[in-house]
Design a protein around this motif. Structure first.
Motif, mmCIF file in Angstrom:
data_model
loop_
_atom_site.group_PDB
_atom_site.id
_atom_site.type_symbol
_atom_site.label_atom_id
_atom_site.label_comp_id
_atom_site.label_asym_id
_atom_site.label_seq_id
_atom_site.Cartn_x
_atom_site.Cartn_y
_atom_site.Cartn_z
ATOM 1 N N SER A 38 0.782 -1.199 0.177
ATOM 2 C CA SER A 38 0.125 0.104 -0.216
ATOM 3 C C SER A 38 0.820 1.492 -0.105
ATOM 4 O O SER A 38 0.265 2.267 -0.332
ATOM 5 C CB SER A 38 -1.100 -0.055 1.088
ATOM 6 O OG SER A 38 -0.246 0.104 2.473
ATOM 7 N N SER B 225 -7.632 1.437 -3.454
ATOM 8 C CA SER B 225 -6.276 0.934 -3.967
ATOM 9 C C SER B 225 -6.486 1.192 -5.404
ATOM 10 O O SER B 225 -5.426 1.505 -5.926
ATOM 11 C CB SER B 225 -5.789 -0.373 -3.763
ATOM 12 O OG SER B 225 -6.816 -1.518 -4.405
ATOM 13 N N ARG C 148 -2.774 7.053 0.088
ATOM 14 C CA ARG C 148 -2.769 5.835 0.007
ATOM 15 C C ARG C 148 -2.410 4.916 1.056
ATOM 16 O O ARG C 148 -3.433 3.999 1.436
ATOM 17 C CB ARG C 148 -1.987 5.277 -1.334
ATOM 18 C CG ARG C 148 -2.267 3.816 -1.809
ATOM 19 C CD ARG C 148 -1.370 3.431 -3.020
ATOM 20 N NE ARG C 148 -1.214 2.066 -3.056
ATOM 21 C CZ ARG C 148 -2.017 1.236 -3.939
ATOM 22 N NH1 ARG C 148 -2.933 1.812 -4.492
ATOM 23 N NH2 ARG C 148 -1.686 -0.131 -3.980
ATOM 24 N N ILE D 239 -5.500 3.055 3.415
ATOM 25 C CA ILE D 239 -5.631 1.513 3.323
ATOM 26 C C ILE D 239 -5.382 0.935 4.534
ATOM 27 O O ILE D 239 -6.305 0.066 4.871
ATOM 28 C CB ILE D 239 -4.931 1.045 2.364
ATOM 29 C CG1 ILE D 239 -5.341 1.111 0.730
ATOM 30 C CG2 ILE D 239 -4.378 -0.683 2.513
ATOM 31 C CD1 ILE D 239 -4.159 0.689 -0.075
ATOM 32 N N ILE E 206 -3.686 -5.154 -4.757
ATOM 33 C CA ILE E 206 -4.542 -5.223 -3.595
ATOM 34 C C ILE E 206 -6.043 -4.996 -3.994
ATOM 35 O O ILE E 206 -7.054 -5.726 -3.523
ATOM 36 C CB ILE E 206 -4.382 -3.891 -2.771
ATOM 37 C CG1 ILE E 206 -2.917 -4.156 -2.110
ATOM 38 C CG2 ILE E 206 -5.348 -3.638 -1.707
ATOM 39 C CD1 ILE E 206 -2.418 -2.929 -1.272
ATOM 40 N N THR E 207 -6.299 -4.347 -5.246
ATOM 41 C CA THR E 207 -7.285 -4.221 -5.847
ATOM 42 C C THR E 207 -8.157 -5.550 -6.255
ATOM 43 O O THR E 207 -9.113 -5.735 -5.629
ATOM 44 C CB THR E 207 -7.502 -3.336 -7.023
ATOM 45 O OG1 THR E 207 -6.854 -2.163 -6.612
ATOM 46 C CG2 THR E 207 -8.832 -3.011 -7.497
#
Length: 483
Positions: free
Chosen positions: A301, A357, A367, A371, A434-435
Motif C-alpha cells: 500500500s 487502492s 494511499r 488502506i 490489492i484491488t
C-alpha cells in the motif's frame, strides 16, 4: 437483535438460577488457564508476520519456501483439529490439552534451534498440530463447563486470548525487529517467547478438572457431580447433572457415533455441513491473510518495511478491542443475526479497500493511510461480529456424542481454507494487486452472507442438552427456531 426462544424449550426453565459465590471464581480461573491454549494459537500464527523477513535472509528462503513455511503450520493445524477432536472424545478434554501444551513446547524448540529450511518445516508442523488441536478442544472444554446463560462469554474468552496472542506477537516483533533487527537470528527470539505460555498451560491444566459432560458420557457420573459442584451452586449442579444424564442415556441408546452414523442421519449430517460452511466462510473473509501477511499488504500500500512493521500493530490492537466488545454482548444478542451483520460489514470493507487502492495510485501519500484505516476497520468488524461468535457457535451447536468429531471436522475444513489462502495470498497480491484481491474477497463474502442468512440455526439462550435434542430431532432447523 435479542430474541426469545420457543416456550417448548423447558430444559432451561427447570434449572435453578445462577448464583454468586466461590464457584463463579473457580469457573473464571479454569477459563483463564485453558485460554493459554488460545494465547499460544494466536502467538504461533501471528509471529510469522514479522519473523518471515529476517528468517528469509538467514535461511535463504524463496517466495515458494516462504509460502511453505507459513502454510505448513496451517495445513498441519487441519490435521491436528480433526485428530485431537476425535482424541478428546475418547481420552478426555483435559488430558488432550495437557498433551497439546507439550507439543507446543517441542515445536517451539525445533523452530528456535533449526539449522535449515527442512527442520524448520518440521517444527512448524508440530506447532500446527498443536494449534489445530487447541482450536478444537479448548472451546469445547469451555462450552461444556460453562452454564448456558454465560456460555457465549466464557467460550468466547478463547478467541479473545487468540487475538491477544496475535497482538503480543506483533508488538514483540516490532520491538525486536527495530531494536535487534541487525542481529542474526532475531526471528529465533521471536519464536522462543511462546515457550513461556506453553509451560503455563501444562502446569495449569494439571490442576484443572475434566469436562463434566465428557465424564457423564463415560459413565463417571459421581466425578461429574463433583466437578459441577466446584463451578455451580449445589442445587444447580444436581439439576444440570440430571439433564446431562438424561441426554447421554438417550444418545447412548441410539448409539450414533462416528462418521458412518453421522452420514446416515440427515439432521446430524446437516448440522455438520452447517459447521463446515461457517468455518470456511469465516476464513474466506481473508482475515488470516491480514494476520499472516499484514506487513506485505501495508508495504504494497506504500509503507516502507520498518513503518509497516509498526503500523501492523494497529490491526492487532483493534482485534483485541473487538474481541472484548464481542464478549460484552455475546450472551445478549443472537448468533445468527450477529453473523449477518459481520459478513455485511466485512463485504463493505473489502469493496472499499479494493476501490481505494484503485483510485489512490501508488505514490499518493494518502494511499497507505487510507488502506491502513480500512484494514483496521475490516479487522474490527471481523473480531466484533464474526470471529468470537463463530468459535462460540461451533463449540455449542453439536450434540454431545459427536461434539469432538463435529468440531474437529468443521475446523479441519476451516484450516484447509486458511491453508490455501495463506499459501496463495502472496501470489494473489502479486498477480492481482490489492484491488483485485480484495474485490475477490468481497464477492466471496456475498456468498457467505447468503449462506448464514438461510442456513444457520440459532443457539443462544439454550442449554447444550436442549440443543442436542433440537439437532437430533431436526427441530432446530424449523423456521421458528432460526429467528
Amino acid at each position: 437483535m435479542a430474541s426469545s426462544h420457543p416456550a417448548g424449550n423447558t430444559a432451561e426453565k427447570s434449572l435453578p438460577p445462577l448464583t454468586a459465590g466461590p464457584h463463579r471464581s473457580r469457573l473464571g480461573l479454569i477459563s483463564i488457564v485453558a485460554c493459554f491454549g488460545g494465547l499460544l494459537f494466536g502467538y504461533d500464527t501471528g509471529v510469522i508476520n514479522g519473523a518471515l523477513n529476517p528468517m528469509t535472509e538467514e535461511l535463504g528462503l524463496t517466495p515458494l519456501t516462504e509460502g511453505v513455511v507459513t502454510s505448513s503450520l496451517v495445513f498441519a493445524a487441519a490435521i491436528g483439529a480433526i485428530f485431537c477432536g476425535r482424541l478428546s472424545d475418547g481420552w478426555g478434554r483435559r488430558k488432550t490439552i495437557i498433551m497439546l501444551a507439550v507439543l507446543f513446547f517441542l515445536g517451539t524448540l525445533v523452530v528456535v534451534f533449526t539449522p535449515n529450511f527442512e527442520v524448520l518445516v518440521v517444527g512448524r508442523v508440530l506447532l500446527g498440530l498443536a494449534v489445530g488441536g487447541a482450536s478444537t478442544v479448548v472451546p469445547v472444554f469451555l462450552a461444556e463447563l460453562a452454564p448456558y446463560e454465560i456460555r457465549g462469554s466464557i467460550s468466547g474468552r478463547n478467541e479473545a486470548a487468540i487475538v491477544i496472542g496475535q497482538l503480543s506477537a506483533f508488538i514483540i516483533n516490532a520491538i525486536l525487529g527495530n531494536t535487534l533487527g541487525h542481529l542474526d537470528g532475531v526471528w529465533r527470539i521471536m519464536f522462543a517467547i511462546c515457550a513461556i505460555p506453553a509451560i503455563c498451560l501444562f502446569f495449569g491444566m494439571l490442576r484443572m478438572p475434566e469436562s463434566p459432560r465428557w465424564l457423564v458420557e463415560k459413565g463417571r457420573d459421581a466425578e461429574a457431580l463433583e466437578v459441577l459442584k466446584t463451578v455451580r451452586s449445589p442445587e444447580r449442579a444436581e439439576a444440570e447433572l440430571a439433564q446431562v444424564e438424561k441426554v447421554a442415556l438417550e444418545e447412548g441408546q441410539e448409539k450414533q457415533v462416528g462418521f458412518a452414523a453421522i452420514l446416515k442421519n440427515k439432521w446430524l449430517l446437516r448440522i455438520l455441513l452447517v459447521g463446515i460452511g461457517l468455518g470456511v466462510a469465516q476464513q474466506l473473509t481473508g482475515i488470516n491473510s491480514i494476520m499472516y501477511y499484514g506487513q506485505i499488504v501495508l508495504i504494497e500500500s506504500g509503507f516502507d518495511s520498518s513503518a509497516a512493521l509498526i503500523a501492523n500493530i494497529a490491526p492487532g490492537v483493534i482485534a483485541v478491542v473487538g474481541a472484548f466488545i464481542a464478549l460484552s454482548y455475546m450472551d445478549k444478542f443472537d448468533r445468527r443475526k450477529t453473523f449477518i451483520i459481520g459478513f455485511t460489514l466485512t463485504t463493505i470493507c473489502h469493496l472499499l479497500i479494493g476501490f481505494s487502492s484503485m483510485v489512490l495510485e501508488v505514490g499518493n501519500p494518502l494511499r497507505p493511510w487510507v488502506i491502513l484505516f480500512l484494514v483496521v476497520a475490516f479487522v474490527g468488524s471481523m473480531q466484533t461480529f464474526l470471529n468470537v461468535a463463530v468459535w462460540v457457535y461451533l463449540s455449542e451447536v453439536f450434540p454431545l456424542h459427536m461434539r469432538g468429531i463435529g468440531m474437529g471436522v468443521s475446523i479441519f475444513f476451516l484450516w484447509v481454507a486458511n491453508g490455501f489462502l495463506s499459501l496463495y495470498f502472496p501470489s494473489l497480491v502479486d498477480g492481482m494487486g490489492i484491488t483485485g484481491t480484495f474485490f475477490l474477497f468481497g464477492a466471496l463474502n456475498v456468498v457467505a452472507l447468503i449462506f448464514v442468512a438461510t442456513q444457520i440455526p440459532e443457539t443462544r439462550g439454550r442449554t447444550l442438552e436442549s440443543l442436542d435434542e433440537g439437532v437430533t430431532t431436526g427441530a432446530i432447523f424449523l423456521p421458528t427456531a432460526k429467528k
